[in-house]
Design a protein around this motif. Structure first.
Motif, mmCIF file in Angstrom:
data_model
loop_
_atom_site.group_PDB
_atom_site.id
_atom_site.type_symbol
_atom_site.label_atom_id
_atom_site.label_comp_id
_atom_site.label_asym_id
_atom_site.label_seq_id
_atom_site.Cartn_x
_atom_site.Cartn_y
_atom_site.Cartn_z
ATOM 1 N N SER A 36 6.973 -8.895 4.511
ATOM 2 C CA SER A 36 7.798 -8.211 3.606
ATOM 3 C C SER A 36 6.900 -7.372 2.764
ATOM 4 C CB SER A 36 8.838 -9.079 2.945
ATOM 5 O OG SER A 36 8.285 -10.030 2.420
ATOM 6 N N GLU A 37 5.766 -7.865 2.342
ATOM 7 C CA GLU A 37 4.808 -7.041 1.412
ATOM 8 C C GLU A 37 4.085 -6.001 1.822
ATOM 9 O OE1 GLU A 37 4.794 -8.291 -1.971
ATOM 10 O OE2 GLU A 37 6.662 -9.465 -1.187
ATOM 11 N N THR A 38 4.253 -5.815 3.207
ATOM 12 C CA THR A 38 3.392 -4.655 3.732
ATOM 13 C C THR A 38 4.127 -3.442 3.671
ATOM 14 O OG1 THR A 38 2.643 -6.143 5.132
ATOM 15 C CG2 THR A 38 2.294 -3.872 5.666
ATOM 16 N N ASP A 39 3.768 -2.268 2.813
ATOM 17 C CA ASP A 39 4.516 -1.261 2.444
ATOM 18 C C ASP A 39 4.349 -0.030 3.610
ATOM 19 O OD1 ASP A 39 5.611 -2.088 0.237
ATOM 20 O OD2 ASP A 39 3.833 -1.607 -1.076
#
Length: 82
Positions: free
Chosen positions: A12-15
């Motif tokens: 979820s932190e990967t943009d």
């Protein structure tokens, strides 16, 4: 030629992902490329990904062919995940 393949966990932190050929990585480090994209996503929210790629390619291209650095073929794709 053997490709550099790096396996990373996407969470979820990967943009975004930057997929690029060695012409880009000869000129920029992984962190420099990430910073380059983040700066534009953050400061120019209406900028299209294709425009960011175009700026990155322009940034990496050598002004002359004398040094060799920045003269290789260059391909780049930015994939947003959010």
């Amino acid at each position: 030629a053997y490709p550099d393949i790096k396996e990373e966990t996407i969470d979820s932190e990967t943009d975004f992902l930057i997929l690029a050929c060695d012409g880009i990585w000869d000129v920029m480090t992984n962190q420099e490329a990430v910073d380059f994209v983040y700066e534009r996503l953050r400061n120019k929210p209406l900028m299209r990904l294709s425009e960011i790629v175009e700026e990155m390619l322009e940034h990496c291209c050598a002004p002359t062919s004398e040094t060799g650095l920045g003269c290789d073929n260059m391909t780049c794709i930015i994939v947003t995940l959010k």
